[in-house]
Design a protein around this motif. Structure first.
Motif, PDB file in Angstrom:
ATOM      1  N   HIS A   1      39.988 141.049 -25.806  1.00 44.47           N
ATOM      2  CA  HIS A   1      40.732 141.790 -26.820  1.00 44.47           C
ATOM      3  C   HIS A   1      40.224 141.441 -28.223  1.00 44.47           C
ATOM      4  N   LEU A   2      38.915 141.503 -28.391  1.00 41.11           N
ATOM      5  CA  LEU A   2      38.316 141.220 -29.692  1.00 41.11           C
ATOM      6  C   LEU A   2      38.685 142.294 -30.710  1.00 41.11           C
ATOM      7  N   ARG A   3      38.947 141.863 -31.924  1.00 38.86           N
ATOM      8  CA  ARG A   3      39.091 142.770 -33.056  1.00 38.86           C
ATOM      9  C   ARG A   3      38.108 142.363 -34.138  1.00 38.86           C
ATOM     10  N   SER A   4      37.764 143.281 -35.002  1.00 37.71           N
ATOM     11  CA  SER A   4      36.922 142.937 -36.144  1.00 37.71           C
ATOM     12  C   SER A   4      37.710 142.046 -37.099  1.00 37.71           C
ATOM     13  N   ARG A   5      36.987 141.354 -37.971  1.00 39.10           N
ATOM     14  CA  ARG A   5      37.663 140.539 -38.976  1.00 39.10           C
ATOM     15  C   ARG A   5      38.580 141.415 -39.830  1.00 39.10           C
ATOM     16  N   HIS A   6      38.092 142.586 -40.220  1.00 40.72           N
ATOM     17  CA  HIS A   6      38.902 143.477 -41.050  1.00 40.72           C
ATOM     18  C   HIS A   6      40.185 143.872 -40.324  1.00 40.72           C
ATOM     19  N   ALA A   7      40.072 144.239 -39.052  1.00 43.60           N
ATOM     20  CA  ALA A   7      41.246 144.654 -38.293  1.00 43.60           C
ATOM     21  C   ALA A   7      42.233 143.501 -38.117  1.00 43.60           C
ATOM     22  N   LEU A   8      41.724 142.300 -37.847  1.00 47.14           N
ATOM     23  CA  LEU A   8      42.599 141.146 -37.677  1.00 47.14           C
ATOM     24  C   LEU A   8      43.320 140.810 -38.978  1.00 47.14           C
TER      25      LEU A   8
ATOM     26  N   LEU B   1      46.101 143.266 -39.555  1.00 50.36           N
ATOM     27  CA  LEU B   1      47.268 142.959 -38.734  1.00 50.36           C
ATOM     28  C   LEU B   1      48.055 141.777 -39.298  1.00 50.36           C
TER      29      LEU B   1
ATOM     30  N   MET C   1      41.918 136.482 -29.017  1.00 52.40           N
ATOM     31  CA  MET C   1      41.070 137.441 -28.281  1.00 52.40           C
ATOM     32  C   MET C   1      41.486 137.562 -26.823  1.00 52.40           C
TER      33      MET C   1
ATOM     34  N   VAL D   1      35.915 136.967 -33.595  1.00 50.27           N
ATOM     35  CA  VAL D   1      36.143 138.367 -33.945  1.00 50.27           C
ATOM     36  C   VAL D   1      34.902 139.178 -33.589  1.00 50.27           C
ATOM     37  N   ALA D   2      35.070 140.490 -33.494  1.00 48.42           N
ATOM     38  CA  ALA D   2      33.937 141.361 -33.203  1.00 48.42           C
ATOM     39  C   ALA D   2      32.975 141.380 -34.384  1.00 48.42           C
TER      40      ALA D   2
END
Length: 292
Positions: free
Chosen positions: A200-207, A210, A150, A178-179
Protein backbone atom coordinates in the motif's frame (compact mmCIF):
# COMPACT_ATOMS: atom_id res chain seq x y z
CA UNK A 1 -9.16 -12.23 12.29
CA UNK A 2 -9.70 -9.86 9.35
CA UNK A 3 -8.52 -10.58 5.82
CA UNK A 4 -5.94 -7.81 6.27
CA UNK A 5 -4.53 -9.52 9.37
CA UNK A 6 -4.48 -12.91 7.64
CA UNK A 7 -2.55 -11.48 4.68
CA UNK A 8 0.05 -9.96 7.00
CA UNK A 9 0.36 -13.16 9.04
CA UNK A 10 0.88 -15.12 5.81
CA UNK A 11 3.59 -12.69 4.75
CA UNK A 12 5.49 -12.11 8.00
CA UNK A 13 5.33 -15.62 9.41
CA UNK A 14 5.37 -17.80 6.28
CA UNK A 15 8.00 -20.24 7.68
CA UNK A 16 5.82 -20.77 10.75
CA UNK A 17 2.84 -21.72 8.62
CA UNK A 18 4.95 -24.30 6.81
CA UNK A 19 6.78 -25.76 9.82
CA UNK A 20 4.06 -25.61 12.44
CA UNK A 21 6.59 -24.10 14.88
CA UNK A 22 5.96 -20.66 16.32
CA UNK A 23 8.35 -17.85 15.46
CA UNK A 24 9.35 -17.62 19.13
CA UNK A 25 10.24 -21.32 19.23
CA UNK A 26 12.32 -21.07 16.06
CA UNK A 27 14.21 -18.00 17.27
CA UNK A 28 14.85 -19.44 20.73
CA UNK A 29 16.33 -22.56 19.14
CA UNK A 30 18.49 -20.41 16.86
CA UNK A 31 19.88 -18.46 19.80
CA UNK A 32 20.74 -21.69 21.61
CA UNK A 33 22.54 -22.95 18.48
CA UNK A 34 24.50 -19.68 18.43
CA UNK A 35 25.65 -20.32 22.01
CA UNK A 36 23.31 -17.77 23.63
CA UNK A 37 20.89 -18.19 26.52
CA UNK A 38 17.50 -17.22 25.00
CA UNK A 39 16.29 -16.01 28.39
CA UNK A 40 19.25 -13.67 28.94
CA UNK A 41 20.19 -11.72 25.82
CA UNK A 42 21.90 -8.41 25.09
CA UNK A 43 20.56 -5.76 22.73
CA UNK A 44 23.53 -6.41 20.45
CA UNK A 45 22.71 -10.13 20.28
CA UNK A 46 19.12 -9.51 19.21
CA UNK A 47 19.91 -6.67 16.78
CA UNK A 48 19.60 -8.91 13.71
CA UNK A 49 15.93 -9.64 14.34
CA UNK A 50 14.55 -6.76 16.35
CA UNK A 51 14.41 -3.82 13.90
CA UNK A 52 13.01 -4.95 10.57
CA UNK A 53 13.39 -1.67 8.72
CA UNK A 54 16.01 0.06 6.59
CA UNK A 55 18.85 1.53 8.61
CA UNK A 56 18.35 -0.64 11.70
CA UNK A 57 19.17 0.94 15.04
CA UNK A 58 20.93 3.89 13.40
CA UNK A 59 17.71 4.93 11.66
CA UNK A 60 15.76 4.67 14.92
CA UNK A 61 18.31 6.81 16.75
CA UNK A 62 18.19 9.38 13.96
CA UNK A 63 14.41 9.64 14.12
CA UNK A 64 14.35 9.90 17.93
CA UNK A 65 16.96 12.66 17.83
CA UNK A 66 15.08 14.48 15.05
CA UNK A 67 11.94 14.42 17.17
CA UNK A 68 13.73 15.46 20.37
CA UNK A 69 12.32 12.49 22.25
CA UNK A 70 12.45 13.35 25.96
CA UNK A 71 12.93 10.97 28.92
CA UNK A 72 9.60 9.88 30.34
CA UNK A 73 7.74 10.32 27.06
CA UNK A 74 4.79 7.98 26.65
CA UNK A 75 5.28 6.40 23.24
CA UNK A 76 3.06 4.22 21.06
CA UNK A 77 5.23 2.22 18.63
CA UNK A 78 2.85 1.41 15.76
CA UNK A 79 3.79 -1.62 13.68
CA UNK A 80 6.38 -2.51 16.30
CA UNK A 81 7.29 -5.87 14.77
CA UNK A 82 9.56 -7.75 17.14
CA UNK A 83 9.92 -4.67 19.36
CA UNK A 84 13.40 -3.40 18.60
CA UNK A 85 12.53 0.28 18.35
CA UNK A 86 10.43 0.04 21.52
CA UNK A 87 13.39 -1.35 23.44
CA UNK A 88 15.81 1.18 21.97
CA UNK A 89 13.54 4.10 22.92
CA UNK A 90 13.23 2.72 26.45
CA UNK A 91 16.92 1.89 26.93
CA UNK A 92 18.54 4.90 25.25
CA UNK A 93 15.93 7.67 25.41
CA UNK A 94 14.04 6.87 28.61
CA UNK A 95 10.69 6.32 26.94
CA UNK A 96 7.75 4.43 28.38
CA UNK A 97 6.68 2.43 25.35
CA UNK A 98 3.72 0.36 24.23
CA UNK A 99 4.39 -1.52 21.01
CA UNK A 100 1.43 -2.40 18.82
CA UNK A 101 1.32 -4.84 15.92
CA UNK A 102 -1.41 -6.75 14.09
CA UNK A 103 0.82 -9.83 13.67
CA UNK A 104 0.46 -12.00 16.78
CA UNK A 105 3.74 -13.85 16.19
CA UNK A 106 5.64 -10.55 16.32
CA UNK A 107 3.94 -9.47 19.54
CA UNK A 108 4.83 -12.78 21.20
CA UNK A 109 8.49 -12.42 20.15
CA UNK A 110 8.57 -8.77 21.24
CA UNK A 111 7.44 -9.63 24.75
CA UNK A 112 9.96 -12.46 25.08
CA UNK A 113 12.87 -10.31 23.82
CA UNK A 114 12.00 -7.51 26.23
CA UNK A 115 12.00 -9.96 29.12
CA UNK A 116 15.26 -11.52 27.93
CA UNK A 117 16.97 -8.12 27.65
CA UNK A 118 15.62 -6.82 30.96
CA UNK A 119 13.41 -4.12 29.43
CA UNK A 120 9.98 -5.55 30.19
CA UNK A 121 9.46 -2.93 32.92
CA UNK A 122 9.48 -0.12 30.33
CA UNK A 123 7.99 -1.85 27.29
CA UNK A 124 4.82 -3.81 26.77
CA UNK A 125 3.17 -5.09 23.64
CA UNK A 126 -0.34 -5.34 22.26
CA UNK A 127 -1.77 -7.25 19.29
CA UNK A 128 -4.30 -4.99 17.59
CA UNK A 129 -5.19 -3.22 14.36
CA UNK A 130 -3.65 0.27 14.31
CA UNK A 131 -6.98 1.69 13.11
CA UNK A 132 -8.92 0.24 16.07
CA UNK A 133 -7.07 -0.04 19.38
CA UNK A 134 -8.43 -0.69 22.89
CA UNK A 135 -6.31 2.13 24.34
CA UNK A 136 -7.69 5.20 26.12
CA UNK A 137 -7.93 8.71 24.67
CA UNK A 138 -4.93 10.99 25.23
CA UNK A 139 -2.65 8.19 26.43
CA UNK A 140 0.50 9.10 24.50
CA UNK A 141 2.86 12.00 23.96
CA UNK A 142 4.35 10.43 20.82
CA UNK A 143 3.24 8.06 18.09
CA UNK A 144 6.24 6.32 16.55
CA UNK A 145 5.96 4.51 13.22
CA UNK A 146 8.76 2.96 11.14
CA UNK A 147 8.03 1.15 7.87
CA UNK A 148 4.46 0.23 8.73
CA UNK A 149 2.06 2.51 6.83
CA UNK A 150 2.84 0.73 3.55
CA UNK A 151 1.11 -2.31 5.11
CA UNK A 152 -2.03 -0.35 6.02
CA UNK A 153 -4.82 0.03 3.42
CA UNK A 154 -6.82 2.69 5.32
CA UNK A 155 -4.34 5.30 6.49
CA UNK A 156 -7.07 7.88 7.14
CA UNK A 157 -8.59 5.61 9.81
CA UNK A 158 -5.16 4.99 11.33
CA UNK A 159 -4.39 8.72 11.49
CA UNK A 160 -7.75 9.40 13.13
CA UNK A 161 -6.97 6.77 15.76
CA UNK A 162 -3.57 8.35 16.40
CA UNK A 163 -5.29 11.71 16.92
CA UNK A 164 -7.54 10.14 19.53
CA UNK A 165 -4.63 8.52 21.35
CA UNK A 166 -2.31 11.54 21.41
CA UNK A 167 -2.37 14.33 23.96
CA UNK A 168 -3.15 17.78 22.46
CA UNK A 169 -0.06 18.92 20.59
CA UNK A 170 1.43 15.41 20.61
CA UNK A 171 3.85 14.38 17.89
CA UNK A 172 4.15 11.69 15.25
CA UNK A 173 7.66 10.45 14.43
CA UNK A 174 7.59 8.74 11.06
CA UNK A 175 10.20 6.78 9.07
CA UNK A 176 8.47 5.44 6.01
CA UNK A 177 8.78 3.86 2.58
CA UNK A 178 6.98 5.90 -0.10
CA UNK A 179 6.54 5.44 -3.84
CA UNK A 180 9.26 6.98 -5.98
CA UNK A 181 8.94 8.76 -9.32
CA UNK A 182 9.98 5.92 -11.62
CA UNK A 183 7.15 4.66 -13.86
CA UNK A 184 8.39 1.05 -13.79
CA UNK A 185 6.56 -1.40 -11.50
CA UNK A 186 7.91 -2.45 -8.12
CA UNK A 187 10.22 -5.48 -8.16
CA UNK A 188 8.67 -8.09 -5.86
CA UNK A 189 8.95 -9.66 -3.38
CA UNK A 190 10.08 -6.97 -0.93
CA UNK A 191 10.24 -7.15 2.87
CA UNK A 192 6.71 -5.75 3.29
CA UNK A 193 4.92 -7.57 0.45
CA UNK A 194 5.13 -10.59 -1.83
CA UNK A 195 2.26 -9.49 -4.09
CA UNK A 196 1.29 -6.07 -5.42
CA UNK A 197 -2.16 -6.39 -3.80
CA UNK A 198 -0.66 -6.31 -0.30
CA UNK A 199 1.64 -3.31 -0.86
CA UNK A 200 0.00 0.00 0.00
CA UNK A 201 2.71 2.45 -1.02
CA UNK A 202 1.79 6.10 -1.47
CA UNK A 203 3.89 8.91 -2.87
CA UNK A 204 5.43 11.36 -0.43
CA UNK A 205 3.02 14.03 -1.68
CA UNK A 206 0.00 11.78 -1.15
CA UNK A 207 1.14 10.73 2.33
CA UNK A 208 1.80 14.30 3.42
CA UNK A 209 -1.62 15.32 2.08
CA UNK A 210 -3.27 12.58 4.14
CA UNK A 211 -1.37 13.72 7.22
CA UNK A 212 -2.47 17.31 6.67
CA UNK A 213 -6.10 16.26 6.19
CA UNK A 214 -5.83 14.20 9.37
CA UNK A 215 -4.68 17.19 11.41
CA UNK A 216 -0.90 16.80 11.47
CA UNK A 217 1.36 19.76 10.74
CA UNK A 218 4.90 19.02 9.50
CA UNK A 219 7.70 20.17 11.78
CA UNK A 220 10.53 18.70 9.71
CA UNK A 221 10.49 16.16 6.87
CA UNK A 222 13.55 14.93 5.02
CA UNK A 223 14.41 12.43 2.33
CA UNK A 224 16.91 9.84 3.59
CA UNK A 225 16.90 7.56 0.55
CA UNK A 226 20.64 7.77 -0.16
CA UNK A 227 21.67 6.67 3.33
CA UNK A 228 19.01 3.92 3.28
CA UNK A 229 20.30 2.67 -0.08
CA UNK A 230 23.90 2.60 1.18
CA UNK A 231 22.77 0.59 4.22
CA UNK A 232 20.77 -1.83 2.05
CA UNK A 233 23.67 -2.35 -0.36
CA UNK A 234 25.98 -3.25 2.51
CA UNK A 235 23.50 -5.75 3.92
CA UNK A 236 22.74 -7.27 0.52
CA UNK A 237 26.43 -8.12 0.19
CA UNK A 238 26.35 -9.80 3.58
CA UNK A 239 23.21 -11.75 2.72
CA UNK A 240 24.46 -13.40 -0.39
CA UNK A 241 26.51 -11.23 -2.72
CA UNK A 242 29.82 -12.79 -1.79
CA UNK A 243 30.71 -11.35 1.61
CA UNK A 244 31.49 -14.06 4.20
CA UNK A 245 28.75 -14.29 6.84
CA UNK A 246 29.28 -12.80 10.27
CA UNK A 247 28.52 -14.42 13.63
CA UNK A 248 25.80 -17.07 13.48
CA UNK A 249 23.23 -15.02 15.38
CA UNK A 250 19.61 -15.12 14.23
CA UNK A 251 18.76 -12.79 11.36
CA UNK A 252 15.69 -11.80 9.35
CA UNK A 253 15.86 -14.91 7.14
CA UNK A 254 14.51 -16.86 10.13
CA UNK A 255 11.44 -14.63 10.04
CA UNK A 256 10.86 -14.27 6.30
CA UNK A 257 12.39 -17.53 5.11
CA UNK A 258 14.92 -18.22 2.36
CA UNK A 259 13.27 -15.60 0.15
CA UNK A 260 14.65 -12.81 2.36
CA UNK A 261 17.89 -12.42 0.37
CA UNK A 262 15.80 -11.85 -2.78
CA UNK A 263 13.60 -9.38 -0.90
CA UNK A 264 16.68 -7.45 0.16
CA UNK A 265 18.11 -7.34 -3.36
CA UNK A 266 14.78 -6.20 -4.78
CA UNK A 267 14.51 -3.46 -2.17
CA UNK A 268 18.04 -2.32 -3.03
CA UNK A 269 17.18 -2.24 -6.73
CA UNK A 270 13.86 -0.47 -6.13
CA UNK A 271 15.66 2.23 -4.15
CA UNK A 272 18.37 2.62 -6.78
CA UNK A 273 15.80 2.91 -9.59
CA UNK A 274 13.64 5.45 -7.69
CA UNK A 275 10.68 3.08 -7.51
CA UNK A 276 10.63 3.73 -3.76
CA UNK A 277 12.06 6.41 -1.51
CA UNK A 278 12.51 6.75 2.26
CA UNK A 279 11.45 9.75 4.34
CA UNK A 280 11.71 10.59 8.01
CA UNK A 281 9.71 13.32 9.63
CA UNK A 282 8.18 14.91 12.69
CA UNK A 283 4.53 15.99 12.62
CA UNK A 284 2.54 17.77 15.32
CA UNK A 285 -1.09 16.93 15.98
CA UNK A 286 -3.53 19.82 15.61
CA UNK A 287 -7.22 19.70 14.69
CA UNK A 288 -8.23 17.73 11.59
CA UNK A 289 -8.86 20.07 8.65
CA UNK A 290 -12.56 19.10 8.64
CA UNK A 291 -12.87 20.76 12.09
CA UNK A 292 -11.57 24.15 10.94
Amino acid sequence: MTDHARHLDAHYDAPGARSGQSLTMRLRAAFREAGCDPDHLTLDEVAGIDQLHLGGRRASRSLAALGGLAPGSRVLDVGCGTGGASRLLAAEFGGEVIGLDITAAFVDVAGWLSRATGLDDRTRFLCADAAHTPLADGTFDVVWCQHALMNMPDIAAVLAEWHRLLVPGGTVLLHEVVAGDAPSPLCLPVPWARRVETSHLRSRHALEALLAEGGYAPVVVQDVTESALAWRRKHSRREGDGTPPGPALPGPALIFGDVFAEMGRNLRDNLAADRVRIIEGVFRASRPSSDF
